[in-house]
Enzyme design. Structure first.
Site, PDB file in Angstrom:
ATOM      1  N   LYS A 129       0.855  -1.190   0.000  1.00 51.55           N
ATOM      2  CA  LYS A 129       0.000   0.000   0.000  1.00 51.55           C
ATOM      3  C   LYS A 129       0.882   1.228   0.000  1.00 51.55           C
ATOM      4  O   LYS A 129       2.012   1.193   0.462  1.00 51.55           O
ATOM      5  CB  LYS A 129      -0.873   0.007   1.266  1.00 51.55           C
ATOM      6  CG  LYS A 129      -2.102   0.889   1.158  1.00 51.55           C
ATOM      7  CD  LYS A 129      -3.227   0.167   0.459  1.00 51.55           C
ATOM      8  CE  LYS A 129      -4.518   0.938   0.484  1.00 51.55           C
ATOM      9  NZ  LYS A 129      -5.670   0.046   0.225  1.00 51.55           N
TER      10      LYS A 129
HETATM   11  N1  GLU Z   1      -7.378   0.081  -3.003  1.00 44.64           N
HETATM   12  C1  GLU Z   1      -8.149  -1.098  -3.221  1.00 44.64           C
HETATM   13  C2  GLU Z   1      -8.189  -1.965  -1.990  1.00 44.64           C
HETATM   14  O1  GLU Z   1      -8.036  -1.489  -0.887  1.00 44.64           O
HETATM   15  C3  GLU Z   1      -7.733  -1.844  -4.488  1.00 44.64           C
HETATM   16  C4  GLU Z   1      -6.313  -2.303  -4.529  1.00 44.64           C
HETATM   17  C5  GLU Z   1      -5.891  -2.841  -5.892  1.00 44.64           C
HETATM   18  O2  GLU Z   1      -6.709  -2.926  -6.790  1.00 44.64           O
HETATM   19  O3  GLU Z   1      -4.717  -3.156  -5.999  1.00 44.64           O
HETATM   20  O4  GLU Z   1      -8.453  -3.132  -2.054  1.00 44.64           O
END
Ligand code: GLU
Length: 439
Positions: A129
């Site tokens: 993240k």
């Molecule tokens: N931000 C989204 C989540 O928390 C998607 C992450 C992604 O598609 O890599 O799952």
């Protein structure tokens, strides 16, 4: 592979610290919540538990300075992060958020929840993240683009289509991904669409990606409702957050005959006993930047949102919204976590005692990353699927993952969250064990 001695000699304590030194207990925040969730799963891991410490330490943390020239000529500095929590099952994967309250603890927790989520739906990724501590609403479009590009360039040393693949999250969108893809591509000298997902469809994005998280929330909601004998027709739904996740979930529940009785976003809390017209509210929010000022509803104080009686409550905003302070007064039959980390462990226990089912984030909102996976596969093969095909595959994966988790919860008499962690942590630690320790 030289096997590690097992069990380890019990007499000598390991020369290891309970907490990484860069984290003080007082600053644990969401990461502390995640650690508690891991502790609840360890007794269920059998022999794999000896690898559990892996889950409590992110593999790699990058903190970057993001200096940009503002429109008035001055230089502003923002703090950026990219955390790769675990890459045992494949490259890191997870979104990037722009928010004034982003902290290292938060990004660490979000990266860990991505590891769990990706393993829970069995997509071949680890967890990662990123985030920048900035309120993007205070930047001009040009400043936002420069900030996004500089951040991308700074984390460019650890991302890549086979290393770590960012995606949208809070306050980032298709345009952000287009800038990130372009910046990375310019730096490496060739167009690399697979470095991020959630791109515009004309730039290697996938059909259905924008709606995927909301569609996944709806899909597991239907599955959970069926098991509780809760009929969607006329069921009352309350939604916190009206961004990509909240608004699409609300729309799909309304289309299935449910009544969306309350919606809250950063600008207002709205209530309508007979149900809100979600499509009209979406148009209003797109035009005005929020739901405030929408005429066909009663306006409530933001705290009164938690007193609204519902059958399905969908927190789809930020972390730590359902806490010890409000869990006792929530009147609903189930909580479907559209957001990441909206319920603290203490609140989880209160809801469980009150017989309110919680469908945890790590399964409920996994639809987004599932279609991100489809996008990444399509980019690699340069062969693009129809929207129907994407939605069908998404629904199948979500249903199967939910059924597997439900069975574990049933068998072990644990919450759906602990069951999801059992399924996911076993997958992660099994690959950890197969790969072995290097050197
Ligand atoms: N931000 C989204 C989540 O928390 C998607 C992450 C992604 O598609 O890599 O799952």
């Amino acid at each position: 592979m030289t096997p590690l001695p097992h069990p380890a000699p019990p007499s000598a304590p390991l020369p290891t610290h309970a907490l990484p030194s860069y984290l003080h207990a007082a600053e644990l925040g969401p990461w502390g919540n995640y650690l508690q969730q891991v502790d609840r799963v360890i007794p269920h891991l059998g022999p794999l538990a000896r690898w559990a410490e892996t889950l409590k330490r992110p593999k790699r943390i990058l903190v970057v300075d993001v200096p940009i020239q503002m429109d008035d000529g001055r230089v502003a500095h923002f703090e950026g992060y990219r955390v790769q929590h675990n890459v045992s099952r494949g490259p890191g994967k997870g979104g990037v958020r722009f928010h004034q309250d982003v902290t290292l603890s938060e990004v660490m927790a979000l990266s860990a929840w991505m590891s769990i989520k990706n393993a829970a739906v069995n997509v071949p990724y680890g967890g990662a993240k990123g985030g920048v501590r900035v309120d993007p609403k205070t930047l001009s479009l040009g400043e936002l683009e420069r900030m996004t590009r500089r951040y991308t360039s700074e984390i460019g040393i650890i991302i890549g289509p086979n290393k770590d693949i960012p995606a949208p999250d809070v306050n980032t969108n298709e345009q952000t991904m287009a800038w990130m893809m372009d910046t990375y591509s310019m730096n490496v000298g060739s167009t690399t669409t697979g470095v991020v997902t959630g791109k515009p469809v004309d730039l290697g994005g996938s059909l259905g990606r924008r709606e995927a998280t909301g569609r996944g929330v709806f899909t597991v909601g239907v599955e959970a409702a069926r098991r509780l004998d809760l009929h969607l027709l006329d069921a009352r739904v309350a939604v916190q957050g009206f961004g990509n996740v909240g608004s699409v979930s609300a729309k799909l529940f309304a289309e299935a005959g449910a009544r969306v009785v309350a919606v809250q976003d950063h600008s207002a809390t709205l209530y309508a006993e007979a149900g809100l017209d979600v499509a009209a509210l979406q148009r209003h929010a797109a035009e005005h930047g929020g739901i405030a000022g929408y005429a066909h509803a009663q306006s409530l104080s933001s705290d009164a949102f938690w007193d609204v009686e519902s059958d399905i409550l969908i927190p789809a905003a930020l972390e730590q919204q359902i806490t010890e302070a409000n869990a006792g007064r929530i009147r609903t039959r189930m909580v479907i976590e559209g957001a990441n980390g909206p319920t603290t462990p203490a609140a989880d226990d209160i809801l469980a005692d009150r017989n309110i089912l919680v469908v945890p984030d790590v399964i409920a909102n996994a639809g987004g990353v599932t279609v991100s996976y489809f996008e990444w596969v399509q980019d690699f093969s340069s062969f693009f699927w129809s929207e129907d095909e994407i939605n069908q595959r998404l629904v199948r994966i979500m249903r199967e993952a939910f059924a597997a988790v439900w069975a574990v919860a049933d068998e072990r008499r644990v919450s759906l969250r602990t069951a999801t962690f059992i399924v996911a942590c076993k997958r992660i630690l099994h690959t950890r064990e197969l790969r072995g320790l290097y050197p």
